[in-house]
Design a protein around this motif. Structure first.
Motif, PDB file in Angstrom:
ATOM      1  N   LEU A 285      56.634  61.776  22.232  1.00 61.65           N
ATOM      2  CA  LEU A 285      55.711  60.642  22.239  1.00 61.65           C
ATOM      3  C   LEU A 285      54.920  60.577  23.542  1.00 61.65           C
ATOM      4  N   ARG A 286      55.570  60.950  24.651  1.00 63.12           N
ATOM      5  CA  ARG A 286      54.849  60.954  25.933  1.00 63.12           C
ATOM      6  C   ARG A 286      53.766  62.018  25.956  1.00 63.12           C
ATOM      7  N   ILE A 287      54.054  63.166  25.349  1.00 71.24           N
ATOM      8  CA  ILE A 287      53.040  64.219  25.274  1.00 71.24           C
ATOM      9  C   ILE A 287      51.841  63.731  24.466  1.00 71.24           C
ATOM     10  N   LEU A 288      52.126  62.977  23.409  1.00 73.67           N
ATOM     11  CA  LEU A 288      51.037  62.459  22.573  1.00 73.67           C
ATOM     12  C   LEU A 288      50.165  61.447  23.320  1.00 73.67           C
ATOM     13  N   GLN A 289      50.709  60.871  24.416  1.00 71.92           N
ATOM     14  CA  GLN A 289      49.901  59.941  25.209  1.00 71.92           C
ATOM     15  C   GLN A 289      48.662  60.631  25.795  1.00 71.92           C
ATOM     16  N   PHE A 290      48.780  61.951  25.986  1.00 70.64           N
ATOM     17  CA  PHE A 290      47.659  62.695  26.546  1.00 70.64           C
ATOM     18  C   PHE A 290      46.549  62.918  25.518  1.00 70.64           C
ATOM     19  N   ALA A 291      46.781  62.479  24.271  1.00 64.83           N
ATOM     20  CA  ALA A 291      45.756  62.624  23.229  1.00 64.83           C
ATOM     21  C   ALA A 291      44.779  61.450  23.212  1.00 64.83           C
TER      22      ALA A 291
ATOM     23  N   GLN B 156      45.407  68.706  33.933  1.00 63.23           N
ATOM     24  CA  GLN B 156      44.673  67.953  34.953  1.00 63.23           C
ATOM     25  C   GLN B 156      45.594  66.945  35.640  1.00 63.23           C
ATOM     26  N   THR B 157      46.433  66.259  34.861  1.00 61.46           N
ATOM     27  CA  THR B 157      47.342  65.252  35.419  1.00 61.46           C
ATOM     28  C   THR B 157      48.380  65.888  36.328  1.00 61.46           C
ATOM     29  N   VAL B 158      48.938  67.034  35.900  1.00 65.89           N
ATOM     30  CA  VAL B 158      49.944  67.713  36.717  1.00 65.89           C
ATOM     31  C   VAL B 158      49.325  68.196  38.021  1.00 65.89           C
ATOM     32  N   TYR B 159      48.160  68.829  37.925  1.00 65.76           N
ATOM     33  CA  TYR B 159      47.515  69.366  39.125  1.00 65.76           C
ATOM     34  C   TYR B 159      47.168  68.234  40.101  1.00 65.76           C
ATOM     35  N   LYS B 160      46.679  67.124  39.559  1.00 64.18           N
ATOM     36  CA  LYS B 160      46.348  65.966  40.400  1.00 64.18           C
ATOM     37  C   LYS B 160      47.596  65.446  41.097  1.00 64.18           C
ATOM     38  N   ARG B 161      48.712  65.372  40.357  1.00 65.98           N
ATOM     39  CA  ARG B 161      49.944  64.885  40.960  1.00 65.98           C
ATOM     40  C   ARG B 161      50.445  65.840  42.048  1.00 65.98           C
ATOM     41  N   VAL B 162      50.320  67.138  41.817  1.00 62.74           N
ATOM     42  CA  VAL B 162      50.743  68.127  42.821  1.00 62.74           C
ATOM     43  C   VAL B 162      49.954  67.928  44.116  1.00 62.74           C
TER      44      VAL B 162
ATOM     45  N   ARG C 160      44.203  69.615  20.337  1.00 64.26           N
ATOM     46  CA  ARG C 160      45.082  70.482  21.128  1.00 64.26           C
ATOM     47  C   ARG C 160      44.448  70.792  22.486  1.00 64.26           C
ATOM     48  N   ALA C 161      43.174  71.169  22.463  1.00 55.91           N
ATOM     49  CA  ALA C 161      42.482  71.458  23.722  1.00 55.91           C
ATOM     50  C   ALA C 161      42.418  70.213  24.606  1.00 55.91           C
ATOM     51  N   HIS C 162      42.211  69.052  23.991  1.00 55.19           N
ATOM     52  CA  HIS C 162      42.115  67.787  24.708  1.00 55.19           C
ATOM     53  C   HIS C 162      43.444  67.437  25.387  1.00 55.19           C
ATOM     54  N   VAL C 163      44.540  67.571  24.653  1.00 49.51           N
ATOM     55  CA  VAL C 163      45.867  67.241  25.195  1.00 49.51           C
ATOM     56  C   VAL C 163      46.229  68.169  26.348  1.00 49.51           C
ATOM     57  N   VAL C 164      46.050  69.476  26.148  1.00 48.65           N
ATOM     58  CA  VAL C 164      46.422  70.454  27.178  1.00 48.65           C
ATOM     59  C   VAL C 164      45.562  70.279  28.427  1.00 48.65           C
ATOM     60  N   ARG C 165      44.270  70.031  28.236  1.00 48.52           N
ATOM     61  CA  ARG C 165      43.394  69.812  29.394  1.00 48.52           C
ATOM     62  C   ARG C 165      43.841  68.594  30.188  1.00 48.52           C
ATOM     63  N   ASN C 166      44.114  67.492  29.483  1.00 50.42           N
ATOM     64  CA  ASN C 166      44.528  66.259  30.164  1.00 50.42           C
ATOM     65  C   ASN C 166      45.870  66.442  30.870  1.00 50.42           C
ATOM     66  N   MET C 167      46.798  67.145  30.217  1.00 47.69           N
ATOM     67  CA  MET C 167      48.117  67.344  30.814  1.00 47.69           C
ATOM     68  C   MET C 167      48.014  68.211  32.067  1.00 47.69           C
TER      69      MET C 167
ATOM     70  N   VAL D 163      61.344  71.252  25.866  1.00 47.93           N
ATOM     71  CA  VAL D 163      61.951  71.601  27.159  1.00 47.93           C
ATOM     72  C   VAL D 163      60.853  71.787  28.205  1.00 47.93           C
ATOM     73  N   SER D 164      59.799  72.527  27.833  1.00 42.30           N
ATOM     74  CA  SER D 164      58.677  72.718  28.755  1.00 42.30           C
ATOM     75  C   SER D 164      57.994  71.384  29.062  1.00 42.30           C
ATOM     76  N   GLY D 165      57.877  70.539  28.025  1.00 39.09           N
ATOM     77  CA  GLY D 165      57.288  69.223  28.232  1.00 39.09           C
ATOM     78  C   GLY D 165      58.083  68.395  29.231  1.00 39.09           C
ATOM     79  N   ASP D 166      59.425  68.461  29.138  1.00 41.17           N
ATOM     80  CA  ASP D 166      60.288  67.752  30.100  1.00 41.17           C
ATOM     81  C   ASP D 166      60.028  68.237  31.518  1.00 41.17           C
ATOM     82  N   ARG D 167      59.892  69.560  31.681  1.00 45.11           N
ATOM     83  CA  ARG D 167      59.673  70.133  33.009  1.00 45.11           C
ATOM     84  C   ARG D 167      58.317  69.698  33.584  1.00 45.11           C
ATOM     85  N   VAL D 168      57.313  69.649  32.718  1.00 41.70           N
ATOM     86  CA  VAL D 168      55.983  69.210  33.170  1.00 41.70           C
ATOM     87  C   VAL D 168      56.014  67.727  33.534  1.00 41.70           C
ATOM     88  N   LEU D 169      56.672  66.927  32.704  1.00 44.39           N
ATOM     89  CA  LEU D 169      56.720  65.479  32.949  1.00 44.39           C
ATOM     90  C   LEU D 169      57.521  65.144  34.201  1.00 44.39           C
ATOM     91  N   GLN D 170      58.481  66.004  34.560  1.00 42.10           N
ATOM     92  CA  GLN D 170      59.232  65.779  35.799  1.00 42.10           C
ATOM     93  C   GLN D 170      58.300  65.800  37.004  1.00 42.10           C
TER      94      GLN D 170
END
Length: 612
Positions: free
Chosen positions: A5-11, A131-137, A122-129, A344-351
């Motif tokens: 559900l959290r991954i779907l938030q990026f949609a 972008q969010t990870v890179y911004k947080r880093v 799919r492209a929208h979700v992956v781009r947003n995710m 599992v990958s989603g958990d690692r990204v969300l961490q």
């Protein structure tokens, strides 16, 4: 489910995708079901079960509209009966075939349109995710990167997000469309025969339980696999960064063995994952066909003994329809198995996304006014966790003055300098610029007034021009050249292959240490900050390069307030004040001459360097 559900938030915004996708999916399923319902009249025509009398009966009364399956069934039968009366059985056969073609075309058209929307989603979700990870880093404090493996972060930014795309976002069609398809099929099946459908529902949960057990073990293995992959990328990154050391120590067999062990471990995990994942689909198909066989035996017996409400053609259609339930069920079981790895990958990204930056702007942070008078460290202390690094730090730097920090390694010099641009915040005390506590002002406005030149020249795989003009997109060629001249860099730049447009390679690998350092100084000169931090900027250079860089630093420090960290004490003899740090405390302070007369730690360090 929480991760999904959290991954779907990026949609978001959902309004771009959900309404149209729902419409296309619904229409695709309706026309898909219509294809199969046409089997009954097709079989009736072929087997001669519908004659003139039956056709006349079907075409007697046009049904009144109502939103249910019976209306559409009676409506079709009404027109079908009229066609038989007017065109005969051959005409009816042509009609049914044309209807099948139109229905299949529309079903696949709407299916394709739904896929197009999912592709955009799919492209929208992956781009947003990503972008969010890179911004947080980029927001995280420097200490985070000291504790984390760079290879692991790269895995999360690349492989893990790609896995989320392949395993989670790609299955959105399955998660949404297939349950709707199954529900629609069962509505139709219940309408045809409640008894047979209830019988099938007794057998189906068995296969679902087996598939769920396989998927649970798959998720555990997927987590091991992603951790192993991050170790592999870490080894690769360290090998590429330290290739000079690897070759110098003849360590190729050592690192190959290290890589070989991790690579084999990852391959074993991948084989185990593939075996479990690939088992889900054939197993679900076998169990599904077994259910169909049981249904065929049970229902066929009822039809043969004339104990069923279904005719032979209706029973055949029922079996065909039920067999089609297995298609979305099989797709769901395969998707459910694939999705575990993505979760599992989603958990690692969300961490990474959930990691809170330790250095942030206060809610009402203001822009720091231009530096005018002095910098003050007032009762400053700092600790990494429970380990104290700095204690009772008190000193002032008047505008235009230079303060040097010296002392043994590990004394806290670099940490003290890192507090000024808010790479870290003090755990006690305060740092004030013109009486303003810098924590009350935005990080961006504080750092905009500070330039940093470090021992390791941080350059980018770009042109010389772009490295000097880093983050100053409006810099003109004249300004860049002027900065390079002040930094004693212009001469070697114009003698380079493409001058200021010369590519310098990864981390400036095509340049010498002195050249890299002078580019870093030119970059600082172009930014023109009123406050400078020079962290051992000449300690790694040869004598000739040190002289050129020292001249460049002298030019840079003119009319600027500077904090200089140096191991080579000869470079800071003209500082207005020298602070000697030992074990996180200021143990001596004064000018070069005053400290030599004191005959303390500074004098001892100076004597040690003179005798080397």
């Amino acid at each position: 489910m929480k991760t999904y559900l959290r991954i779907l938030q990026f949609a978001k915004p959902y309004s771009r995708f959900v309404p149209l996708y729902s419409i296309y999916t619904f229409l695709g399923i309706i026309f898909g079901l219509f294809n199969f319902t046409l089997i009954i009249p097709l079989l009736n025509v072929l087997f001669g079960e519908v004659g003139q009398e039956e056709a006349a009966l079907m075409a007697t009364t046009k049904p009144e509209f109502s939103l249910n399956i019976e209306f559409f069934k009676d409506f079709f039968n009404y027109y079908f009966g009229q066609i038989i009366l007017q065109e005969g059985r051959e005409g009816a056969l042509v009609f049914v075939c044309v209807m099948v073609i139109i229905s299949v075309f529309l079903a696949n058209l709407f299916r394709y349109l739904a896929f197009r929307i999912v592709g955009a989603l799919r492209a929208h979700v992956v781009r947003n995710m990503r972008q969010t990870v890179y911004k947080r880093v980029t927001e995280l404090h420097l200490g985070y990167f000291s504790n984390e493996r760079k290879g692991d972060l790269m895995t999360r930014l690349t492989v893990d997000i790609q896995e989320v795309e392949n395993s989670v976002v790609s299955t959105l069609t399955v998660v949404v469309r297939e349950p709707i398809s199954i529900i629609a099929f069962f509505i139709l099946l219940f309408n045809m025969s409640v008894e047979l459908t209830l019988f099938s529902l007794i057998l189906l949960p068995l296969s679902g339980g087996i598939i769920a057990g396989i998927s649970k073990r798959l998720k555990r293995k997927a987590k091991e696999g992603q951790n192993s992959l991050s170790f592999i990328l870490t080894i690769i990154d360290e090998t590429l960064s330290g290739m000079r050391v690897v070759k110098a120590f003849n360590a190729e067999p050592f690192i190959l063995s290290k890589f070989h062990d991790q690579n084999n471990r990852y391959a074993r995990i991948q084989r185990s994952i593939a075996n479990k994942r690939d088992l889900a689909s054939p197993l679900s198909e076998f169990l599904g066909v077994s259910v169909v066989a049981g249904l065929l035996l049970y229902g066929g017996t009822l039809v043969l003994n004339q104990e069923s409400e279904l005719s032979a053609s209706e029973f055949i259609t029922y079996i065909i329809l039920f067999s089609q339930v297995l298609v979305p069920a099989k797709a769901m079981s395969a998707a459910f198995s694939n999705i575990q790895r993505g979760l599992v990958s989603g958990d690692r990204v969300l961490q990474v996304i959930d990691t809170k930056p330790m250095i942030t702007n206060k809610p009402n942070a203001k822009v720091l006014p231009a530096f005018r008078h002095e910098i003050e460290f007032r009762d400053v202390a700092f600790a990494y966790g429970d380990k104290p690094v700095l204690q009772d730090i008190n000193f002032r730097i008047e505008k235009g003055k230079t303060v040097a920090l010296v002392g043994p390694s590990g004394g806290g010099k670099s940490t003290l300098a890192d507090l000024l641009p808010r790479f870290y915040d003090p755990t006690a005390g305060a740092i004030l610029i013109d009486g303003h506590d810098i924590r009350d002002y935005t990080i961006e406005s504080v750092r905009a007034q500070i330039g940093v030149v470090t021992q390791e020249s941080i350059l980018f795989n770009d042109t010389i021009f772009n490295n000097i003009a880093f983050n100053k997109t409006d810099a003109t060629e004249e300004e860049v050249i002027a900065a390079a001249k002040i930094a004693n860099a212009h001469e070697f730049i114009i003698n380079s292959e493409d001058g200021y447009q010369t590519m310098i390679g990864d981390r400036g690998g095509k340049l010498s240490g002195g050249q890299r350092q002078r580019l870093s100084i030119a970059r600082a000169i172009l930014q023109n900050p009123p406050i400078l931090i020079l962290d051992e900027a000449t300690s790694a250079l040869d004598t000739e390069s040190e002289k050129l860089v020292q001249e460049a630093l002298t030019n840079l420090m003119k009319n600027r307030t500077s904090v200089v960290i140096a191991h080579r004490l000869s470079t800071i003899q003209h500082a207005d004040e020298i602070l000697v740090l030992q074990q996180g405390r200021i143990v001596e302070r004064g000018t070069h001459e005053e400290l030599l007369e004191h005959s303390g730690l500074y004098a001892k360090l100076t004597q040690m360097q003179l005798t080397v």
